[in-house]
Each structure stands twice: as C-alpha cells, then as structure tokens.
Design an enzyme around this catalytic site. Structure first.
Site, short mmCIF file in Angstrom:
data_model
loop_
_atom_site.label_atom_id
_atom_site.label_comp_id
_atom_site.label_asym_id
_atom_site.label_seq_id
_atom_site.Cartn_x
_atom_site.Cartn_y
_atom_site.Cartn_z
CG HIS A 101 55.06 -64.48 26.90
ND1 HIS A 101 55.67 -65.70 27.12
CD2 HIS A 101 55.83 -63.83 26.00
CE1 HIS A 101 56.76 -65.78 26.38
NE2 HIS A 101 56.88 -64.65 25.69
CD GLU A 153 55.84 -63.82 21.49
OE1 GLU A 153 56.89 -63.24 21.21
OE2 GLU A 153 55.61 -64.28 22.62
P1 PGA Z 1 62.68 -65.22 22.19
O1 PGA Z 1 61.38 -64.89 23.06
O2 PGA Z 1 62.98 -64.00 21.37
O3 PGA Z 1 63.73 -65.53 23.20
O4 PGA Z 1 62.33 -66.39 21.34
C1 PGA Z 1 60.31 -64.21 22.50
C2 PGA Z 1 59.24 -64.13 23.52
O5 PGA Z 1 59.17 -65.00 24.39
O6 PGA Z 1 58.44 -63.16 23.52
#
Ligand code: PGA
Length: 222
Positions: free
Chosen positions: A93, A150
């Site tokens: 992540h 992401e």
């Molecule tokens: P968020 O986070 O939905 O708060 O943007 C997504 C993530 O960090 O996986």
C-alpha cells in the site's frame, strides 16, 4: 467473477467499534452481487472473525511479514493470517511505501509469503511502480496476483482527487502490459457517488476503499 469490494480500515477502530460496524453492515447491506472483504487492523481479526463470516464477509489483512514463521519478534507471518481465515492480503500500500519505506523488492517477498500460504495478494501500485513491481516477480507469481491500481494523488488522505474513469482505464491497460491479464481493482477516494462507474467497468474487477469503508452505511451504499 463478482466485483470485489475491499474495506481497508487502516489503523482505525477498537474491537467494540468493529462490532458496531458489523451490526450496521448487517442492517444496511444492499447488494448480494459482490464479494465483500474487510481488512481490519490485524489485532482485531480475532474479534471480528466469527461475525464477519456469519455475514458472508471475507477476511483481509493490511500487511504481512516478509519473513516466514520463526524468531522475528513483532512480525505477523502469512501462516498466522491464514489460520485466522484471512484470504486476501493487501501488500505494498502507498502508506507502507511512504511511511515504512517499503520498496518493490520487499513487497515481492511479501507477495511470495502470501502465495505460499495460499492467500490472494492484493498488490497496490501507482504508475511508477507498475514495471519495477512486476519485474520483481516471476510469471507464475504475477499471474496469481490481484493488483490494485491506486494513484497516490487519489488516496483521500494524500490528495483525494480520484482519477477520472478514462484516465484509470488508460493506466489499467499499462498495468496489464506489466502484470498480464490479472484482476485489477481501483482504489483512491472511492465514494458512494463514484463507486458504481468503477465497479461496473468491464476493465476493473472491483474497488479498494479506505475512508468510505469506516462507516458501515456509507460502505454498503457503494
Ligand atoms: P481512500 O483510501 O479510499 O480513503 O482514498 C484508499 C486506500 O488507501 O486504499
């Protein structure tokens, strides 16, 4: 494959708050046509496990040790997670990469531990990591990953500007050039008012949700 909707609670909630969330989820759940996964803080897995499974929720973890089981004080090995019923493990992540200096080599080791324990790695990457991360894995390992695209600027706590679907789809195409034809999730500021576009896109197999997963009613409204 049903769309995969993963709740990443990050470092939030007590055991009591987690149970309140479960009750809220049971009350407000709307769709049956999705696979829901909750990834609570590791310390809460035992507290939520039974109720989660009763509700048909799959269990996820937010991280895993890159080491096997053994004398590594403080680490949580893949084997222990699997024994708690965890099936999905988020690795790499952007918060791990940023705050804990995880790089593609370390993340690849974690992916191997997850695969050895027969769980699904949910590998988080932004565009600059597509190639370096894929290159650390052999073709068999790559083929067994679920990859979450992401973009860092889209994570609600970093910038909160979600990628327009068209940009996401272009980048997902690049991601598949690096990883092959793997399931791909989108993550970054997924909210009730934009989730459906991602969930329904044929190029995506689901979403990874942070902020909007903390409140059960918001989560079930996705
Ligand atoms: P968020 O986070 O939905 O708060 O943007 C997504 C993530 O960090 O996986």
């Amino acid at each position: 494959m049903l769309p995969l909707i993963i709740a990443n609670w990050k470092a939030n909630k007590t055991a009591e708050e987690a149970m309140i969330w479960m009750d809220g989820f049971a009350r407000t759940r709307q769709r049956d046509n999705a696979t829901y996964v909750i990834a609570p803080p590791t310390a809460l897995l035992g507290a939520v496990r039974e109720r989660a499974l009763q509700l048909g929720l799959m269990l996820g973890a937010q991280d895993v040790s890159s080491y096997p089981a053994g004398a590594y004080t403080g680490e949580v090995p893949a084997r222990s997670l699997a024994s708690m019923g965890v099936q999905y493990v988020i690795v790499g992540h952007s918060e791990r990469r940023r705050y804990f200096h995880e790089d593609s080599v370390l993340v690849a080791e974690k992916i191997r531990r997850v695969l050895e324990a027969n769980m699904y790695p949910v590998v988080c990457v932004d565009v600059p990591e597509f190639r370096p991360q894929a290159d650390q894995l052999n073709p068999d390992e790559r083929a067994r990953c679920i990859v979450a695209y992401e973009p860092v600027h889209a994570i609600s706590t970093f910038g909160g500007q979600e990628d327009p679907l068209a940009v996401t789809l272009e980048n997902v195409q690049q991601l598949r050039e690096a990883f092959g034809n793997v399931p791909v999730l989108y993550g970054g500021s997924v909210k009730p008012d934009n989730a459906l576009a991602y969930i329904q896109s044929a190029e995506l197999q689901g979403v990874l949700v942070g902020g909007s997963s903390l409140d059960a009613a918001t989560f079930t409204a996705l």
